[in-house]
Design a protein around this motif. Structure first.
Motif: not given
Length: 145
Positions: A37-63
């Motif tokens: 909690t010392a730094v915000p998780e949503v830090d304002g930098e996400d728009p400049s990144f690509h996001h790698l998303i792993g989904r399970d067989q049910m389509g849930r984001v797991i990684a």
């Protein structure tokens, strides 16, 4: 281990619900699970990144992880796997996919120090001393490219 599907998208290409799922997973892993909690998780930098998303067989984001593919070196960060699926090989699959995307380009990340041996087993090299980030010991790791 169940099959995982991976997709890497620019921030602008993430539908609102997909972005929400990614941010929820990161919040569960880092804020709820690790009590960062010392730094915000949503830090304002996400728009400049690509996001790698792993989904399970049910389509849930797991990684998930984020990569600054337009930078040299590429920055890798916010590597997260659902708490109940950690130490099942999903994190290694996520990292192998990130490394496939990075390819031969140089990359860097600030890794939690206790995970250094795991990242090293995947080919990452430590560079420099331990430092404090978000009140947790970290090390700089580099991908040789």
């Amino acid at each position: 281990m169940n099959p995982i599907s991976f997709e890497c998208k620019a921030f602008k290409d993430l539908p609102a619900m997909e972005l929400y799922e990614v941010l929820c997973l990161r919040d569960l892993v880092f804020v709820v699970g690790q009590k960062i909690t010392a730094v915000p998780e949503v830090d304002g930098e996400d728009p400049s990144f690509h996001h790698l998303i792993g989904r399970d067989q049910m389509g849930r984001v797991i990684a998930t992880a984020r990569l600054s593919l337009d930078d040299t070196p590429i920055k890798l960060g916010r590597v997260a796997v659902r708490d109940d699926l950690q130490r099942t090989g999903i994190g290694s699959a996520l990292m192998r996919e990130a490394q496939r995307i990075i390819g031969r380009r140089p990359a860097t990340m600030n890794a939690q120090a206790h995970l250094e041996p795991w990242y090293a087993s995947l080919g990452w090299k430590r560079e420099g001393p331990v430092f404090l980030e978000a009140e947790i010991d970290h090390v700089r790791m580099v991908w040789p490219g």
